[in-house]
Design a protein around this motif. Structure first.
Motif, PDB file in Angstrom:
ATOM      1  N   ASN A  69     -18.151  -4.514  15.710  1.00  0.00           N
ATOM      2  CA  ASN A  69     -19.560  -4.733  15.370  1.00  0.00           C
ATOM      3  C   ASN A  69     -19.699  -5.522  14.071  1.00  0.00           C
ATOM      4  OD1 ASN A  69     -20.567  -3.292  17.603  1.00  0.00           O
ATOM      5  ND2 ASN A  69     -20.089  -1.383  16.554  1.00  0.00           N
ATOM      6  N   ASN A  70     -18.843  -6.523  13.924  1.00  0.00           N
ATOM      7  CA  ASN A  70     -18.875  -7.415  12.754  1.00  0.00           C
ATOM      8  C   ASN A  70     -18.490  -6.706  11.448  1.00  0.00           C
ATOM      9  OD1 ASN A  70     -19.237  -9.928  11.502  1.00  0.00           O
ATOM     10  ND2 ASN A  70     -21.358  -9.456  10.961  1.00  0.00           N
ATOM     11  N   LYS A  71     -17.970  -5.484  11.535  1.00  0.00           N
ATOM     12  CA  LYS A  71     -17.549  -4.768  10.321  1.00  0.00           C
ATOM     13  C   LYS A  71     -16.034  -4.595  10.331  1.00  0.00           C
ATOM     14  CE  LYS A  71     -21.435  -1.911   8.892  1.00  0.00           C
ATOM     15  NZ  LYS A  71     -22.362  -2.019  10.045  1.00  0.00           N
ATOM     16  N   SER A  72     -15.442  -4.712   9.149  1.00  0.00           N
ATOM     17  CA  SER A  72     -14.010  -4.477   9.025  1.00  0.00           C
ATOM     18  C   SER A  72     -13.728  -3.042   9.458  1.00  0.00           C
ATOM     19  CB  SER A  72     -13.587  -4.677   7.567  1.00  0.00           C
ATOM     20  OG  SER A  72     -12.242  -4.302   7.424  1.00  0.00           O
ATOM     21  N   SER A  73     -12.834  -2.876  10.435  1.00  0.00           N
ATOM     22  CA  SER A  73     -12.677  -1.534  11.012  1.00  0.00           C
ATOM     23  C   SER A  73     -11.226  -1.078  11.031  1.00  0.00           C
ATOM     24  CB  SER A  73     -13.230  -1.507  12.435  1.00  0.00           C
ATOM     25  OG  SER A  73     -12.350  -2.212  13.282  1.00  0.00           O
ATOM     26  N   GLY A  74     -10.442  -1.605  10.138  1.00  0.00           N
ATOM     27  CA  GLY A  74      -9.042  -1.167  10.128  1.00  0.00           C
ATOM     28  C   GLY A  74      -8.155  -2.341   9.767  1.00  0.00           C
ATOM     29  N   ALA A  75      -7.123  -2.051   8.988  1.00  0.00           N
ATOM     30  CA  ALA A  75      -6.200  -3.097   8.583  1.00  0.00           C
ATOM     31  C   ALA A  75      -4.922  -2.429   8.100  1.00  0.00           C
ATOM     32  CB  ALA A  75      -6.798  -3.920   7.446  1.00  0.00           C
ATOM     33  N   PHE A  76      -3.807  -3.125   8.274  1.00  0.00           N
ATOM     34  CA  PHE A  76      -2.566  -2.616   7.690  1.00  0.00           C
ATOM     35  C   PHE A  76      -1.659  -3.771   7.339  1.00  0.00           C
ATOM     36  CE2 PHE A  76       0.155  -3.486  11.204  1.00  0.00           C
ATOM     37  CZ  PHE A  76      -0.621  -3.321  12.332  1.00  0.00           C
ATOM     38  N   TRP A  77      -0.657  -3.443   6.529  1.00  0.00           N
ATOM     39  CA  TRP A  77       0.277  -4.461   6.041  1.00  0.00           C
ATOM     40  C   TRP A  77       1.584  -3.728   5.789  1.00  0.00           C
ATOM     41  CZ3 TRP A  77      -1.464  -8.204   1.554  1.00  0.00           C
ATOM     42  CH2 TRP A  77      -0.563  -9.283   1.479  1.00  0.00           C
ATOM     43  N   ARG A  78       2.623  -4.082   6.529  1.00  0.00           N
ATOM     44  CA  ARG A  78       3.876  -3.335   6.369  1.00  0.00           C
ATOM     45  C   ARG A  78       5.093  -4.228   6.629  1.00  0.00           C
ATOM     46  NH1 ARG A  78       2.477  -0.599  11.900  1.00  0.00           N
ATOM     47  NH2 ARG A  78       1.013   0.636  10.681  1.00  0.00           N
ATOM     48  N   TYR A  79       6.222  -3.757   6.143  1.00  0.00           N
ATOM     49  CA  TYR A  79       7.476  -4.500   6.282  1.00  0.00           C
ATOM     50  C   TYR A  79       8.576  -3.583   6.764  1.00  0.00           C
ATOM     51  CZ  TYR A  79       5.178  -8.122   3.568  1.00  0.00           C
ATOM     52  OH  TYR A  79       4.311  -9.091   3.158  1.00  0.00           O
ATOM     53  N   ALA A  80       9.575  -4.182   7.424  1.00  0.00           N
ATOM     54  CA  ALA A  80      10.742  -3.430   7.894  1.00  0.00           C
ATOM     55  C   ALA A  80      12.003  -4.212   7.550  1.00  0.00           C
ATOM     56  CB  ALA A  80      10.655  -3.198   9.395  1.00  0.00           C
ATOM     57  N   TYR A  81      13.040  -3.481   7.178  1.00  0.00           N
ATOM     58  CA  TYR A  81      14.337  -4.103   6.890  1.00  0.00           C
ATOM     59  C   TYR A  81      15.338  -3.584   7.912  1.00  0.00           C
ATOM     60  CZ  TYR A  81      18.627  -5.359   4.380  1.00  0.00           C
ATOM     61  OH  TYR A  81      19.845  -5.878   4.040  1.00  0.00           O
ATOM     62  N   ASP A  82      16.008  -4.487   8.591  1.00  0.00           N
ATOM     63  CA  ASP A  82      16.949  -4.123   9.652  1.00  0.00           C
ATOM     64  C   ASP A  82      16.350  -3.107  10.630  1.00  0.00           C
ATOM     65  OD1 ASP A  82      18.822  -5.898   8.771  1.00  0.00           O
ATOM     66  OD2 ASP A  82      20.084  -4.415   7.749  1.00  0.00           O
ATOM     67  N   GLY A  83      15.081  -3.314  10.942  1.00  0.00           N
ATOM     68  CA  GLY A  83      14.423  -2.493  11.960  1.00  0.00           C
ATOM     69  C   GLY A  83      13.889  -1.160  11.454  1.00  0.00           C
ATOM     70  N   ARG A  84      14.087  -0.856  10.176  1.00  0.00           N
ATOM     71  CA  ARG A  84      13.582   0.414   9.633  1.00  0.00           C
ATOM     72  C   ARG A  84      12.424   0.150   8.672  1.00  0.00           C
ATOM     73  NH1 ARG A  84      18.942   0.768   8.814  1.00  0.00           N
ATOM     74  NH2 ARG A  84      18.611   0.540   6.572  1.00  0.00           N
ATOM     75  N   ASN A  85      11.473   1.097   8.617  1.00  0.00           N
ATOM     76  CA  ASN A  85      10.343   0.959   7.692  1.00  0.00           C
ATOM     77  C   ASN A  85      10.847   0.689   6.291  1.00  0.00           C
ATOM     78  OD1 ASN A  85       8.643   1.533   9.771  1.00  0.00           O
ATOM     79  ND2 ASN A  85       8.391   3.686   9.237  1.00  0.00           N
ATOM     80  N   PHE A  86      10.203  -0.242   5.626  1.00  0.00           N
ATOM     81  CA  PHE A  86      10.671  -0.613   4.289  1.00  0.00           C
ATOM     82  C   PHE A  86       9.609  -0.338   3.229  1.00  0.00           C
ATOM     83  CE2 PHE A  86      11.306  -3.730   0.883  1.00  0.00           C
ATOM     84  CZ  PHE A  86      12.581  -3.363   0.476  1.00  0.00           C
ATOM     85  N   ILE A  87       8.432  -0.925   3.426  1.00  0.00           N
ATOM     86  CA  ILE A  87       7.344  -0.702   2.467  1.00  0.00           C
ATOM     87  C   ILE A  87       6.034  -0.928   3.200  1.00  0.00           C
ATOM     88  CG2 ILE A  87       7.096  -3.068   1.588  1.00  0.00           C
ATOM     89  CD1 ILE A  87       7.011  -1.859  -1.264  1.00  0.00           C
ATOM     90  N   GLU A  88       5.003  -0.219   2.760  1.00  0.00           N
ATOM     91  CA  GLU A  88       3.710  -0.320   3.440  1.00  0.00           C
ATOM     92  C   GLU A  88       2.600  -0.290   2.396  1.00  0.00           C
ATOM     93  OE1 GLU A  88       1.382   1.759   7.163  1.00  0.00           O
ATOM     94  OE2 GLU A  88       3.122   2.767   6.311  1.00  0.00           O
ATOM     95  N   PHE A  89       1.544  -1.030   2.659  1.00  0.00           N
ATOM     96  CA  PHE A  89       0.428  -1.045   1.712  1.00  0.00           C
ATOM     97  C   PHE A  89      -0.546   0.071   2.041  1.00  0.00           C
ATOM     98  CE2 PHE A  89      -3.518  -2.693  -0.217  1.00  0.00           C
ATOM     99  CZ  PHE A  89      -3.034  -2.859  -1.517  1.00  0.00           C
ATOM    100  N   ASN A  90      -0.900   0.854   1.025  1.00  0.00           N
ATOM    101  CA  ASN A  90      -1.925   1.881   1.198  1.00  0.00           C
ATOM    102  C   ASN A  90      -3.198   1.395   0.518  1.00  0.00           C
ATOM    103  OD1 ASN A  90      -3.636   4.147   0.524  1.00  0.00           O
ATOM    104  ND2 ASN A  90      -1.979   5.468   1.248  1.00  0.00           N
ATOM    105  N   LYS A  91      -4.236   1.164   1.316  1.00  0.00           N
ATOM    106  CA  LYS A  91      -5.473   0.551   0.803  1.00  0.00           C
ATOM    107  C   LYS A  91      -6.271   1.526  -0.044  1.00  0.00           C
ATOM    108  CE  LYS A  91      -6.446  -0.050   5.025  1.00  0.00           C
ATOM    109  NZ  LYS A  91      -7.340   0.165   6.089  1.00  0.00           N
ATOM    110  N   GLU A  92      -6.085   2.824   0.199  1.00  0.00           N
ATOM    111  CA  GLU A  92      -6.925   3.818  -0.479  1.00  0.00           C
ATOM    112  C   GLU A  92      -6.500   3.996  -1.939  1.00  0.00           C
ATOM    113  OE1 GLU A  92      -9.292   4.264   1.513  1.00  0.00           O
ATOM    114  OE2 GLU A  92      -8.127   3.468   3.198  1.00  0.00           O
ATOM    115  N   ILE A  93      -5.159   4.002  -2.174  1.00  0.00           N
ATOM    116  CA  ILE A  93      -4.704   4.281  -3.557  1.00  0.00           C
ATOM    117  C   ILE A  93      -5.237   3.253  -4.563  1.00  0.00           C
ATOM    118  CG2 ILE A  93      -2.707   4.758  -5.021  1.00  0.00           C
ATOM    119  CD1 ILE A  93      -1.163   5.607  -2.523  1.00  0.00           C
ATOM    120  N   PRO A  94      -5.171   1.977  -4.444  1.00  0.00           N
ATOM    121  CA  PRO A  94      -4.308   1.179  -3.558  1.00  0.00           C
ATOM    122  C   PRO A  94      -2.946   0.953  -4.207  1.00  0.00           C
ATOM    123  CG  PRO A  94      -5.806  -0.267  -4.742  1.00  0.00           C
ATOM    124  CD  PRO A  94      -6.042   1.129  -5.265  1.00  0.00           C
TER     125      PRO A  94
END
Ligand code: NAG
Ligand code: NAG
Length: 314
Positions: A127-152
Protein backbone atom coordinates in the motif's frame (compact mmCIF):
# COMPACT_ATOMS: atom_id res chain seq x y z
CA UNK A 1 5.12 -42.22 -28.68
CA UNK A 2 3.22 -39.22 -27.53
CA UNK A 3 -0.40 -38.24 -27.83
CA UNK A 4 -1.18 -34.60 -27.30
CA UNK A 5 -4.38 -32.90 -26.32
CA UNK A 6 -3.97 -29.16 -26.37
CA UNK A 7 -6.28 -26.77 -24.72
CA UNK A 8 -5.92 -23.44 -26.36
CA UNK A 9 -6.06 -20.01 -24.94
CA UNK A 10 -9.35 -19.43 -26.74
CA UNK A 11 -10.97 -21.77 -24.25
CA UNK A 12 -9.80 -19.51 -21.47
CA UNK A 13 -11.33 -16.55 -23.25
CA UNK A 14 -14.65 -18.39 -23.46
CA UNK A 15 -14.62 -18.68 -19.70
CA UNK A 16 -14.78 -14.91 -19.48
CA UNK A 17 -12.38 -12.35 -18.13
CA UNK A 18 -10.45 -13.18 -15.02
CA UNK A 19 -11.45 -11.63 -11.75
CA UNK A 20 -8.92 -8.87 -11.19
CA UNK A 21 -6.64 -9.64 -8.31
CA UNK A 22 -6.11 -7.25 -5.42
CA UNK A 23 -2.51 -6.79 -6.49
CA UNK A 24 -2.51 -3.05 -7.06
CA UNK A 25 -1.35 -2.41 -3.50
CA UNK A 26 1.49 -4.91 -3.67
CA UNK A 27 3.48 -6.19 -1.98
CA UNK A 28 6.31 -5.18 -4.25
CA UNK A 29 9.94 -5.80 -3.48
CA UNK A 30 13.37 -4.73 -4.63
CA UNK A 31 16.12 -7.26 -3.83
CA UNK A 32 19.84 -7.41 -4.42
CA UNK A 33 22.01 -10.53 -4.32
CA UNK A 34 25.79 -10.31 -4.25
CA UNK A 35 28.33 -13.10 -4.53
CA UNK A 36 32.07 -12.69 -4.15
CA UNK A 37 34.56 -15.52 -4.67
CA UNK A 38 38.18 -15.43 -3.55
CA UNK A 39 38.98 -17.82 -6.40
CA UNK A 40 36.80 -17.47 -9.50
CA UNK A 41 35.92 -20.91 -10.87
CA UNK A 42 33.61 -22.83 -13.19
CA UNK A 43 32.48 -19.78 -15.08
CA UNK A 44 31.78 -17.83 -11.89
CA UNK A 45 33.50 -14.49 -11.81
CA UNK A 46 34.98 -13.00 -8.66
CA UNK A 47 31.93 -10.77 -8.18
CA UNK A 48 28.36 -10.93 -9.44
CA UNK A 49 25.29 -8.93 -8.53
CA UNK A 50 21.66 -9.46 -9.50
CA UNK A 51 18.76 -7.19 -8.69
CA UNK A 52 15.13 -8.31 -8.75
CA UNK A 53 11.81 -6.51 -8.86
CA UNK A 54 9.51 -8.99 -7.13
CA UNK A 55 10.52 -12.31 -8.69
CA UNK A 56 11.68 -10.78 -11.98
CA UNK A 57 15.31 -10.21 -12.99
CA UNK A 58 15.91 -6.47 -13.00
CA UNK A 59 19.60 -6.11 -13.80
CA UNK A 60 22.94 -7.92 -13.65
CA UNK A 61 26.39 -6.68 -12.87
CA UNK A 62 29.70 -8.55 -12.76
CA UNK A 63 33.38 -7.95 -12.14
CA UNK A 64 34.24 -8.57 -15.81
CA UNK A 65 32.01 -6.05 -17.58
CA UNK A 66 31.58 -3.75 -14.56
CA UNK A 67 28.30 -2.54 -16.04
CA UNK A 68 24.75 -2.76 -14.74
CA UNK A 69 22.88 -4.47 -17.58
CA UNK A 70 19.08 -4.29 -17.35
CA UNK A 71 17.08 -7.42 -18.18
CA UNK A 72 14.13 -7.50 -20.55
CA UNK A 73 11.62 -5.81 -20.42
CA UNK A 74 13.22 -3.16 -18.18
CA UNK A 75 15.93 -2.69 -20.81
CA UNK A 76 13.22 -1.27 -23.10
CA UNK A 77 11.88 1.19 -20.55
CA UNK A 78 13.39 4.57 -21.20
CA UNK A 79 14.16 6.43 -18.00
CA UNK A 80 13.51 3.68 -15.48
CA UNK A 81 17.10 4.02 -14.25
CA UNK A 82 20.30 5.87 -15.12
CA UNK A 83 22.33 2.75 -15.93
CA UNK A 84 25.67 4.60 -15.99
CA UNK A 85 24.93 5.81 -12.50
CA UNK A 86 23.84 2.34 -11.39
CA UNK A 87 27.08 0.88 -12.77
CA UNK A 88 29.12 3.33 -10.68
CA UNK A 89 27.14 2.39 -7.60
CA UNK A 90 27.67 -1.33 -8.18
CA UNK A 91 31.41 -0.81 -8.78
CA UNK A 92 31.65 0.87 -5.37
CA UNK A 93 29.70 -2.01 -3.82
CA UNK A 94 31.99 -4.54 -5.48
CA UNK A 95 35.06 -2.82 -4.03
CA UNK A 96 33.69 -2.79 -0.46
CA UNK A 97 32.47 -6.34 -0.86
CA UNK A 98 35.82 -7.73 -2.01
CA UNK A 99 37.72 -5.83 0.71
CA UNK A 100 35.40 -7.34 3.32
CA UNK A 101 35.97 -10.83 1.93
CA UNK A 102 39.72 -10.28 2.09
CA UNK A 103 39.45 -8.98 5.69
CA UNK A 104 37.61 -12.12 6.76
CA UNK A 105 40.20 -14.37 5.11
CA UNK A 106 42.97 -12.37 6.82
CA UNK A 107 41.20 -12.83 10.14
CA UNK A 108 41.17 -16.58 9.61
CA UNK A 109 44.76 -16.45 8.30
CA UNK A 110 43.63 -18.19 5.15
CA UNK A 111 44.63 -15.95 2.29
CA UNK A 112 45.01 -18.78 -0.25
CA UNK A 113 41.77 -20.69 0.20
CA UNK A 114 38.64 -20.65 -1.93
CA UNK A 115 35.94 -18.76 -0.04
CA UNK A 116 32.55 -17.29 -0.75
CA UNK A 117 30.98 -14.13 0.56
CA UNK A 118 27.30 -13.44 -0.13
CA UNK A 119 25.17 -10.42 0.58
CA UNK A 120 21.48 -9.82 0.23
CA UNK A 121 19.19 -6.94 0.92
CA UNK A 122 15.59 -6.27 0.20
CA UNK A 123 12.94 -3.66 0.84
CA UNK A 124 9.20 -3.98 0.32
CA UNK A 125 6.23 -1.74 -0.29
CA UNK A 126 2.70 -2.59 0.71
CA UNK A 127 0.00 0.00 0.00
CA UNK A 128 2.83 2.36 -0.94
CA UNK A 129 4.33 2.05 2.57
CA UNK A 130 7.67 0.52 3.47
CA UNK A 131 6.65 -2.82 4.94
CA UNK A 132 9.82 -4.70 5.68
CA UNK A 133 13.48 -4.72 4.81
CA UNK A 134 16.61 -6.65 5.66
CA UNK A 135 20.31 -6.63 4.92
CA UNK A 136 22.54 -9.60 5.68
CA UNK A 137 25.74 -11.37 4.70
CA UNK A 138 27.02 -14.94 4.75
CA UNK A 139 30.56 -16.30 4.67
CA UNK A 140 31.06 -19.77 3.20
CA UNK A 141 27.32 -20.33 3.42
CA UNK A 142 27.00 -19.44 7.12
CA UNK A 143 25.39 -16.32 8.61
CA UNK A 144 28.02 -13.66 9.03
CA UNK A 145 26.49 -10.31 9.93
CA UNK A 146 23.03 -8.79 9.78
CA UNK A 147 21.69 -5.27 10.08
CA UNK A 148 19.20 -4.61 12.87
CA UNK A 149 17.12 -1.56 11.96
CA UNK A 150 15.64 -1.11 15.43
CA UNK A 151 18.89 -0.69 17.41
CA UNK A 152 20.20 0.31 14.75
CA UNK A 153 23.44 -1.67 14.45
CA UNK A 154 25.25 -4.44 12.61
CA UNK A 155 24.87 -7.68 14.55
CA UNK A 156 27.82 -10.08 14.16
CA UNK A 157 27.06 -13.78 13.78
CA UNK A 158 30.64 -14.97 13.28
CA UNK A 159 33.83 -14.18 15.24
CA UNK A 160 35.37 -12.42 12.24
CA UNK A 161 32.29 -10.22 11.93
CA UNK A 162 33.27 -8.22 15.02
CA UNK A 163 35.99 -6.60 12.93
CA UNK A 164 33.56 -5.96 10.10
CA UNK A 165 31.11 -4.38 12.55
CA UNK A 166 33.84 -2.08 13.87
CA UNK A 167 34.72 -1.01 10.37
CA UNK A 168 31.12 -0.48 9.23
CA UNK A 169 30.28 1.44 12.42
CA UNK A 170 33.51 3.43 12.62
CA UNK A 171 31.38 6.54 12.45
CA UNK A 172 27.89 6.84 13.89
CA UNK A 173 26.63 8.31 10.66
CA UNK A 174 27.41 5.03 8.80
CA UNK A 175 24.79 3.20 10.84
CA UNK A 176 22.20 5.91 10.37
CA UNK A 177 22.91 5.87 6.66
CA UNK A 178 22.40 2.11 6.47
CA UNK A 179 19.08 2.47 8.28
CA UNK A 180 17.97 5.32 6.03
CA UNK A 181 19.04 3.31 3.03
CA UNK A 182 16.88 0.35 3.94
CA UNK A 183 13.87 2.24 5.21
CA UNK A 184 13.81 5.27 2.94
CA UNK A 185 16.10 5.21 -0.09
CA UNK A 186 15.42 1.64 -1.14
CA UNK A 187 11.60 2.07 -0.90
CA UNK A 188 11.92 5.37 -2.80
CA UNK A 189 13.85 3.62 -5.59
CA UNK A 190 11.27 0.87 -5.67
CA UNK A 191 8.48 3.47 -5.88
CA UNK A 192 10.17 5.14 -8.83
CA UNK A 193 10.68 1.78 -10.59
CA UNK A 194 7.03 0.90 -10.04
CA UNK A 195 5.98 3.89 -12.13
CA UNK A 196 7.34 1.89 -15.05
CA UNK A 197 6.94 -1.67 -13.95
CA UNK A 198 3.56 -2.07 -12.27
CA UNK A 199 1.89 -3.21 -15.46
CA UNK A 200 4.51 -5.89 -15.93
CA UNK A 201 4.46 -7.04 -12.30
CA UNK A 202 0.66 -6.98 -12.04
CA UNK A 203 0.04 -8.83 -15.28
CA UNK A 204 -2.09 -11.96 -15.23
CA UNK A 205 -0.90 -14.36 -17.92
CA UNK A 206 -3.12 -17.45 -18.05
CA UNK A 207 -1.50 -20.87 -18.45
CA UNK A 208 -1.69 -22.85 -21.68
CA UNK A 209 -2.47 -26.39 -20.59
CA UNK A 210 -1.57 -29.52 -22.50
CA UNK A 211 -1.69 -33.22 -21.71
CA UNK A 212 0.70 -35.79 -23.12
CA UNK A 213 0.81 -39.52 -22.59
CA UNK A 214 3.76 -41.88 -22.75
CA UNK A 215 3.93 -45.67 -22.59
CA UNK A 216 6.64 -47.24 -20.54
CA UNK A 217 8.03 -50.70 -21.38
CA UNK A 218 6.17 -52.03 -18.29
CA UNK A 219 2.81 -51.30 -19.96
CA UNK A 220 2.26 -48.40 -17.64
CA UNK A 221 0.98 -45.23 -19.14
CA UNK A 222 2.15 -41.92 -17.76
CA UNK A 223 -0.01 -38.87 -18.18
CA UNK A 224 1.67 -35.53 -18.02
CA UNK A 225 -0.29 -32.32 -17.54
CA UNK A 226 1.71 -29.27 -18.32
CA UNK A 227 0.96 -25.58 -17.78
CA UNK A 228 3.01 -23.04 -19.72
CA UNK A 229 3.42 -19.31 -19.97
CA UNK A 230 1.67 -18.20 -16.80
CA UNK A 231 2.28 -15.34 -14.41
CA UNK A 232 2.30 -14.80 -11.49
CA UNK A 233 4.15 -17.84 -10.20
CA UNK A 234 1.58 -19.39 -7.86
CA UNK A 235 -0.35 -22.23 -9.47
CA UNK A 236 -2.02 -25.48 -8.48
CA UNK A 237 -1.99 -28.48 -10.80
CA UNK A 238 -3.70 -31.73 -9.90
CA UNK A 239 -4.71 -34.94 -11.57
CA UNK A 240 -8.22 -35.84 -10.45
CA UNK A 241 -10.60 -38.71 -11.02
CA UNK A 242 -14.14 -37.85 -10.11
CA UNK A 243 -13.59 -35.62 -7.11
CA UNK A 244 -10.49 -37.42 -5.92
CA UNK A 245 -7.04 -35.98 -6.26
CA UNK A 246 -4.69 -38.61 -7.67
CA UNK A 247 -1.17 -39.24 -6.54
CA UNK A 248 1.17 -37.49 -8.93
CA UNK A 249 4.76 -36.37 -9.22
CA UNK A 250 6.10 -32.97 -10.10
CA UNK A 251 4.45 -29.69 -9.30
CA UNK A 252 7.66 -27.69 -9.24
CA UNK A 253 7.32 -24.29 -10.85
CA UNK A 254 10.24 -23.17 -13.01
CA UNK A 255 10.90 -20.01 -15.01
CA UNK A 256 10.31 -20.32 -18.76
CA UNK A 257 12.93 -17.70 -19.48
CA UNK A 258 10.44 -15.21 -20.93
CA UNK A 259 9.15 -13.69 -17.69
CA UNK A 260 6.58 -16.45 -17.29
CA UNK A 261 6.58 -19.83 -15.56
CA UNK A 262 5.88 -23.46 -16.37
CA UNK A 263 4.92 -26.44 -14.27
CA UNK A 264 3.71 -30.02 -14.73
CA UNK A 265 2.40 -33.03 -12.86
CA UNK A 266 2.84 -36.63 -13.96
CA UNK A 267 0.58 -39.53 -13.02
CA UNK A 268 1.06 -43.22 -13.77
CA UNK A 269 -1.79 -45.43 -14.89
CA UNK A 270 -1.03 -49.14 -14.60
CA UNK A 271 -2.79 -51.78 -16.76
CA UNK A 272 -4.96 -52.69 -13.70
CA UNK A 273 -5.99 -49.05 -13.25
CA UNK A 274 -6.88 -48.92 -16.90
CA UNK A 275 -8.99 -52.06 -16.71
CA UNK A 276 -10.93 -50.85 -13.68
CA UNK A 277 -11.51 -47.45 -15.16
CA UNK A 278 -14.93 -46.86 -16.65
CA UNK A 279 -14.55 -46.73 -20.43
CA UNK A 280 -14.37 -43.06 -21.35
CA UNK A 281 -11.41 -41.07 -20.10
CA UNK A 282 -12.14 -40.18 -16.54
CA UNK A 283 -8.91 -38.53 -15.53
CA UNK A 284 -8.74 -34.76 -15.59
CA UNK A 285 -6.10 -32.21 -14.92
CA UNK A 286 -7.31 -29.34 -12.78
CA UNK A 287 -5.51 -26.02 -12.91
CA UNK A 288 -6.01 -23.17 -10.46
CA UNK A 289 -4.38 -19.85 -11.24
CA UNK A 290 -5.16 -16.23 -10.37
CA UNK A 291 -5.63 -15.39 -14.07
CA UNK A 292 -8.53 -17.87 -14.31
CA UNK A 293 -12.00 -16.87 -13.14
CA UNK A 294 -12.51 -20.48 -12.11
CA UNK A 295 -10.36 -23.61 -12.06
CA UNK A 296 -9.72 -25.02 -15.50
CA UNK A 297 -10.47 -28.72 -15.83
CA UNK A 298 -9.00 -30.53 -18.80
CA UNK A 299 -10.33 -34.00 -19.46
CA UNK A 300 -7.85 -36.63 -20.56
CA UNK A 301 -9.35 -38.08 -23.71
CA UNK A 302 -8.75 -41.67 -22.63
CA UNK A 303 -10.40 -43.34 -25.59
CA UNK A 304 -8.14 -41.55 -28.00
CA UNK A 305 -5.19 -42.42 -25.86
CA UNK A 306 -6.00 -46.12 -26.13
CA UNK A 307 -5.84 -45.64 -29.88
CA UNK A 308 -2.17 -44.94 -29.53
CA UNK A 309 -1.52 -48.40 -28.09
CA UNK A 310 -0.33 -49.59 -31.48
CA UNK A 311 2.68 -47.37 -31.17
CA UNK A 312 3.60 -48.33 -27.64
CA UNK A 313 7.10 -49.46 -27.02
CA UNK A 314 8.56 -47.46 -29.87
C1 NAG B 1 23.51 9.18 -9.45
O1 NAG B 1 22.44 9.07 -8.54
C2 NAG B 1 22.60 9.78 -7.33
C3 NAG B 1 21.48 9.42 -6.42
O2 NAG B 1 20.26 9.53 -7.07
C4 NAG B 1 22.70 11.25 -7.64
O3 NAG B 1 22.90 11.97 -6.44
C5 NAG B 1 23.84 11.50 -8.61
O4 NAG B 1 23.86 12.85 -8.99
C6 NAG B 1 23.72 10.62 -9.84
N1 NAG B 1 24.88 10.74 -10.65
C7 NAG B 1 24.85 10.81 -11.97
C8 NAG B 1 26.15 10.86 -12.65
O5 NAG B 1 23.80 10.84 -12.59
C1 NAG C 1 3.51 7.01 -2.09
O1 NAG C 1 4.24 7.51 -0.99
C2 NAG C 1 5.12 8.59 -1.33
C3 NAG C 1 5.98 8.93 -0.13
O2 NAG C 1 5.34 8.67 1.07
C4 NAG C 1 4.30 9.77 -1.83
O3 NAG C 1 5.14 10.85 -2.18
C5 NAG C 1 3.48 9.33 -3.04
O4 NAG C 1 2.63 10.37 -3.44
C6 NAG C 1 2.66 8.09 -2.71
N1 NAG C 1 2.06 7.61 -3.94
C7 NAG C 1 0.78 7.22 -4.02
C8 NAG C 1 0.34 6.72 -5.35
O5 NAG C 1 0.02 7.28 -3.07
Amino acid sequence: MVTVVSVLLSLLLLLGPAVPQETQAGPYSLSFFYTGLSKPRDGFLSFQATAYLNDQDFFHYDSEDRKAIPSYPWSQMEGIEDWENESELQKAREDIFMVTLKDIMDYYKDTEGAHTFQGMFRCELRNNKSSGAFWRYAYDGRNFIEFNKEIPAWVPQDPAALNTKQKWEAEKVYVLRAKAYLEEECPAMLRSYLQFSKIHLDRQDPPTVSITSHWTPAETQTLKCRADGFYPREIELHWIQGDDTQEAEGGDVVPSGNSTYQSWVVMSVSPQDRASRSGSGSYSCRVKHSSLAQPLTVLWAGARAEGSEGTRGQ
